[in-house]
Design an enzyme around this catalytic site. Sequence first.
Site, short mmCIF file in Angstrom:
data_model
loop_
_atom_site.label_atom_id
_atom_site.label_comp_id
_atom_site.label_asym_id
_atom_site.label_seq_id
_atom_site.Cartn_x
_atom_site.Cartn_y
_atom_site.Cartn_z
N GLU A 158 -6.79 4.63 8.09
CA GLU A 158 -6.61 6.05 7.77
C GLU A 158 -7.87 6.60 7.10
O GLU A 158 -8.25 7.76 7.31
CB GLU A 158 -5.37 6.23 6.88
CG GLU A 158 -4.09 6.00 7.67
CD GLU A 158 -2.93 5.43 6.88
OE1 GLU A 158 -2.94 5.49 5.64
OE2 GLU A 158 -1.98 4.91 7.52
N ASN A 174 0.86 -1.18 0.00
CA ASN A 174 0.00 0.00 0.00
C ASN A 174 0.90 1.24 0.00
O ASN A 174 1.49 1.57 1.02
CB ASN A 174 -0.88 -0.06 1.25
CG ASN A 174 -1.72 1.19 1.45
OD1 ASN A 174 -1.83 2.03 0.54
ND2 ASN A 174 -2.32 1.33 2.62
N TRP A 175 0.99 1.88 -1.15
CA TRP A 175 1.88 3.05 -1.26
C TRP A 175 1.33 4.26 -0.53
O TRP A 175 2.04 5.23 -0.33
CB TRP A 175 2.10 3.42 -2.73
CG TRP A 175 2.85 2.42 -3.54
CD1 TRP A 175 3.31 1.18 -3.13
CD2 TRP A 175 3.25 2.54 -4.92
NE1 TRP A 175 3.95 0.55 -4.16
CE2 TRP A 175 3.94 1.36 -5.27
CE3 TRP A 175 3.09 3.53 -5.88
CZ2 TRP A 175 4.46 1.15 -6.55
CZ3 TRP A 175 3.60 3.33 -7.16
CH2 TRP A 175 4.29 2.14 -7.49
N LYS A 176 0.06 4.25 -0.19
CA LYS A 176 -0.60 5.43 0.41
C LYS A 176 -0.37 6.64 -0.49
O LYS A 176 -0.32 6.49 -1.72
CB LYS A 176 -0.11 5.64 1.85
CG LYS A 176 -0.26 4.35 2.69
CD LYS A 176 -0.02 4.53 4.15
CE LYS A 176 -0.21 3.19 4.85
NZ LYS A 176 -0.04 3.27 6.29
N SER A 235 3.52 -2.21 10.46
CA SER A 235 4.97 -2.28 10.66
C SER A 235 5.57 -3.65 10.33
O SER A 235 6.53 -4.09 10.96
CB SER A 235 5.35 -1.85 12.09
OG SER A 235 4.94 -0.51 12.32
N GLU A 259 -5.32 -5.13 10.73
CA GLU A 259 -4.30 -4.11 10.96
C GLU A 259 -4.56 -3.40 12.29
O GLU A 259 -5.38 -2.47 12.35
CB GLU A 259 -4.33 -3.08 9.83
CG GLU A 259 -4.06 -3.66 8.47
CD GLU A 259 -3.46 -2.63 7.53
OE1 GLU A 259 -2.39 -2.91 6.97
OE2 GLU A 259 -4.04 -1.54 7.39
N GLY A 293 2.53 2.14 10.94
CA GLY A 293 3.46 3.25 10.77
C GLY A 293 4.14 3.67 12.05
O GLY A 293 4.78 4.72 12.11
N HIS A 342 -9.35 1.00 5.19
CA HIS A 342 -8.07 1.22 5.88
C HIS A 342 -8.31 2.17 7.05
O HIS A 342 -9.13 3.10 6.95
CB HIS A 342 -7.04 1.80 4.90
CG HIS A 342 -5.67 1.81 5.49
ND1 HIS A 342 -5.26 2.77 6.38
CD2 HIS A 342 -4.63 0.94 5.35
CE1 HIS A 342 -4.02 2.49 6.76
NE2 HIS A 342 -3.62 1.39 6.15
N GLY A 346 2.82 -1.22 4.36
CA GLY A 346 2.84 0.22 4.04
C GLY A 346 4.25 0.67 3.74
O GLY A 346 4.77 0.49 2.64
N GLY A 347 4.90 1.25 4.75
CA GLY A 347 6.23 1.85 4.58
C GLY A 347 7.22 0.97 3.82
O GLY A 347 7.90 1.44 2.90
#
Length: 252
Positions: free
Chosen positions: A99, A9-11, A215, A169, A175, A97, A236-237
Amino acid sequence: MRKKIVAGNWKMNLTLAEGEQLVNDILAAGINLPEDQAVVIAPPFPYVQKVKQLTRNYPGIFVAAQNCASEKSGAYTGEVSAAMLASVGIDYVILGHSERREYFSETNAQLAKKIDQVLANGLKPIFCCGEPLEVRQAETQNAYVAKQLEESLYHLDAEALKNVVIAYEPIWAIGTGLTASAQQAQDMHAFIRAQIAAKYGREAALGLSILYGGSAKPSNAAELFACPDVDGGLIGGASLVAADFTAIIKSL
Ligand code: PGA
């Protein structure tokens, strides 16, 4: 048997040129995916077609959007429909998600509508669930996640559910560098699978891919993926760094 999936997931990150470079670096790493494994890349909307084009000759690599509209079409300025995503060849859509839930006030009921749009257009939802820190501290995470499943998924029939992927999640791990321990992940994944078994039967539950997100990185992916009910990860990251993402894929 259910699929093992690593989804990136590049966000809201990367320019088009950076995204292309990242995809090319991932493809150059020579990932060989067996039949029961898949990789999903979820770039921002403007790049989905480009990423689809770059990956089209790589079986087992799919493209996802990070969201879609809850309505079918019409006067919804700024929204992107599931039908539009289907029309450009997208395979999956990440929905719910944390967010989106937190910053854009998405509710379980609205997500149920998005799920319907995605499935009606032949796409597969990656439905995210997971509890905030205070819920984990109060040890009420199972009831919290059960409610998310019930309010967004349980209107589906067993046939429709076959196309759903779930991503657990825990919000406190996203993150933050704090990963759920393999045991915490396994416990929740087993709980989710048991809930699905109770509602849809054992076969449906055994066929469901449940990904862990929060993470996840090369140093902990293998331990997480070794858990019997963890069927891969939503990353993610670490999905923004080709070497890290490919190392996580290889941990499958
Ligand atoms: P993270 O994000 O891997 O950067 O924690 C996971 C996610 O939000 O899907």
